[in-house]
Scaffold this motif. Structure first.
Motif, short mmCIF file in Angstrom:
data_model
loop_
_atom_site.label_atom_id
_atom_site.label_comp_id
_atom_site.label_asym_id
_atom_site.label_seq_id
_atom_site.Cartn_x
_atom_site.Cartn_y
_atom_site.Cartn_z
N LEU A 73 14.32 23.75 1.37
CA LEU A 73 13.35 22.67 1.41
C LEU A 73 13.96 21.51 2.17
O LEU A 73 15.11 21.15 1.91
CB LEU A 73 13.07 22.15 -0.01
N LYS A 74 13.19 20.92 3.06
CA LYS A 74 13.58 19.61 3.60
C LYS A 74 12.85 18.60 2.73
O LYS A 74 11.61 18.63 2.64
CB LYS A 74 13.10 19.44 5.02
N VAL A 75 13.59 17.75 2.07
CA VAL A 75 13.01 16.75 1.18
C VAL A 75 13.03 15.43 1.94
O VAL A 75 14.09 14.95 2.31
CB VAL A 75 13.82 16.65 -0.12
N ILE A 76 11.84 14.89 2.19
CA ILE A 76 11.77 13.66 2.99
C ILE A 76 11.30 12.52 2.11
O ILE A 76 10.34 12.68 1.34
CB ILE A 76 10.87 13.88 4.21
N ILE A 77 12.02 11.42 2.19
CA ILE A 77 11.65 10.24 1.41
C ILE A 77 11.37 9.12 2.39
O ILE A 77 12.12 8.93 3.34
CB ILE A 77 12.76 9.92 0.38
N ARG A 78 10.25 8.44 2.17
CA ARG A 78 9.79 7.44 3.15
C ARG A 78 9.54 6.09 2.49
O ARG A 78 8.94 6.04 1.41
CB ARG A 78 8.46 7.89 3.77
N ASN A 79 9.94 5.04 3.19
CA ASN A 79 9.68 3.67 2.74
C ASN A 79 8.69 2.94 3.64
O ASN A 79 8.01 2.02 3.21
CB ASN A 79 10.99 2.87 2.70
N VAL A 80 8.67 3.34 4.92
CA VAL A 80 7.83 2.70 5.93
C VAL A 80 7.19 3.82 6.75
O VAL A 80 7.85 4.83 7.03
CB VAL A 80 8.69 1.78 6.85
N ALA A 81 5.93 3.65 7.12
CA ALA A 81 5.24 4.71 7.87
C ALA A 81 5.83 4.85 9.27
O ALA A 81 5.99 3.86 9.99
CB ALA A 81 3.75 4.41 7.96
N ALA A 82 6.14 6.09 9.63
CA ALA A 82 6.63 6.40 10.98
C ALA A 82 6.45 7.90 11.18
O ALA A 82 6.18 8.63 10.22
CB ALA A 82 8.11 6.02 11.12
N GLY A 83 6.60 8.34 12.41
CA GLY A 83 6.64 9.76 12.72
C GLY A 83 5.43 10.52 12.22
O GLY A 83 4.28 10.10 12.36
N SER A 84 5.70 11.66 11.57
CA SER A 84 4.60 12.58 11.20
C SER A 84 3.69 11.99 10.14
O SER A 84 2.54 12.40 10.01
CB SER A 84 5.16 13.93 10.75
N CYS A 100 2.45 9.01 10.17
CA CYS A 100 1.40 8.27 10.90
C CYS A 100 0.37 9.23 11.46
O CYS A 100 -0.83 9.00 11.36
CB CYS A 100 2.02 7.45 12.02
N THR A 101 0.85 10.32 12.04
CA THR A 101 -0.11 11.25 12.66
C THR A 101 -0.89 12.00 11.59
O THR A 101 -2.05 12.33 11.78
CB THR A 101 0.60 12.22 13.62
N ARG A 102 -0.27 12.25 10.42
CA ARG A 102 -0.97 13.03 9.40
C ARG A 102 -2.03 12.22 8.69
O ARG A 102 -3.14 12.71 8.47
CB ARG A 102 0.03 13.60 8.38
N GLY A 115 -2.74 8.70 9.34
CA GLY A 115 -3.35 7.62 10.11
C GLY A 115 -2.85 6.22 9.82
O GLY A 115 -3.46 5.25 10.26
N LEU A 116 -1.75 6.09 9.11
CA LEU A 116 -1.20 4.73 8.89
C LEU A 116 -0.56 4.24 10.18
O LEU A 116 0.10 5.02 10.88
CB LEU A 116 -0.11 4.76 7.81
N PRO A 117 -0.72 2.96 10.51
CA PRO A 117 -0.01 2.43 11.69
C PRO A 117 1.50 2.47 11.47
O PRO A 117 1.96 2.21 10.35
CB PRO A 117 -0.50 0.98 11.79
N GLU A 118 2.23 2.79 12.55
CA GLU A 118 3.69 2.79 12.44
C GLU A 118 4.17 1.42 11.96
O GLU A 118 3.67 0.39 12.42
CB GLU A 118 4.33 3.10 13.81
N GLY A 119 5.11 1.43 11.04
CA GLY A 119 5.67 0.18 10.55
C GLY A 119 5.02 -0.31 9.26
O GLY A 119 5.49 -1.30 8.68
#
Ligand code: TMP
Length: 233
Positions: free
Chosen positions: A83-94, A96-98, A100-104
């Motif tokens: 598993l790749k476990v991804i933790i996010r604090n700010v919208a970026a990369g996939s 945003c594309t998935r 629709g949040l603006p980057e940042g």
């Protein structure tokens, strides 16, 4: 400890057997499937060792044993949970594309995602039910992984913030020791995180590396310098 045969070669690292069946040696390469940047492997090795030592001190078990040379680290042999476990604090990369949040966009609370490590399938995003169906891990193991991932984020974020760097998101991998203990594995480096300068928003990480690989090592070195200047190492 004696280094033995090559067990596995990935894009960023080679992993060797040793004369101790419980220990392996990870050797960082200067390339990651891209043009080699001289010194990048050594810098990433050092960054990952420093961060994992800090996480160990904060109670997160890791596969780290000790740094062996500039680009080599002794690690415990684990069964990697795919598993790749991804933790996010700010919208970026996939993200945003998935959705629709603006980057940042600063997220209301950290978002955790799982991707199934399968080259044949292109590492699809999955949820916990898929992980159980595929028997990648047990529900108990996944709750430990979730808890560690949020805790790692809670440790890394203020630490990096103190260095003037915003942790946007980060990819983590976990493994299982022979006794079943879940430990943090793989690496934590500017190649597996998004790091933006806290003041200017300048991208200091792998996005930058992709566009400008020659700058990659400089940026990692700058982070390492910032990390080792404090009372950190
Ligand atoms: P993403 O926005 O492309 O999904 O990536 C999220 C974070 O995870 C970003 O910091 C890059 C990191 N990552 C890896 O290190 N390896 C990978 O294979 C993927 C998909 C992401």
């Amino acid at each position: 400890m004696e280094k033995k045969h090559l067990l596995y070669e990935g894009r960023a690292k080679r992993v060797y057997a040793t004369d101790d069946p419980e220990l392996l040696i990870a050797a960082y390469k200067d390339s990651r499937g891209t043009a080699a940047v001289p010194g990048r492997g050594a810098v990433n090795n050092r960054v990952s060792v420093c961060l994992m030592q800090m996480l160990e001190r904060e109670g997160i078990p890791t596969h780290l044993v000790e740094q062996r040379s500039d680009r080599e680290t002794v690690i415990r042999r684990v069964h990697i949970i795919p598993l790749k476990v991804i933790i996010r604090n700010v919208a970026a990369g996939s993200l945003c594309t998935r959705i629709g949040l603006p980057e940042g966009t600063r997220l209301r609370s950290a978002i955790l995602e799982y991707y199934y490590r399968s080259a044949a399938l292109g590492d699809p995003m999955i949820n916990r039910y898929h992980a159980f169906e595929l028997q990648l891990c047990t529900p108990e193991e996944l709750s430990v992984i979730d808890r560690y991932a949020f805790r790692i984020n809670d440790i890394l974020k203020p630490f990096l913030r103190g260095l003037g760097v915003d942790l946007i998101d980060c990819k983590l991998e976990f493994g299982r020791l022979p006794d079943g203990t879940i430990v943090l594995a793989d690496e934590i480096t500017p190649d597996t995180c998004r790091l933006w300068d806290a003041e200017t928003g300048e991208k200091l990480d792998r996005d930058r590396f992709r566009r400008d690989p020659g700058r990659a090592k400089d940026v990692s070195e700058a982070i390492l310098r910032r990390m080792t200047r404090g009372n950190f190492v």
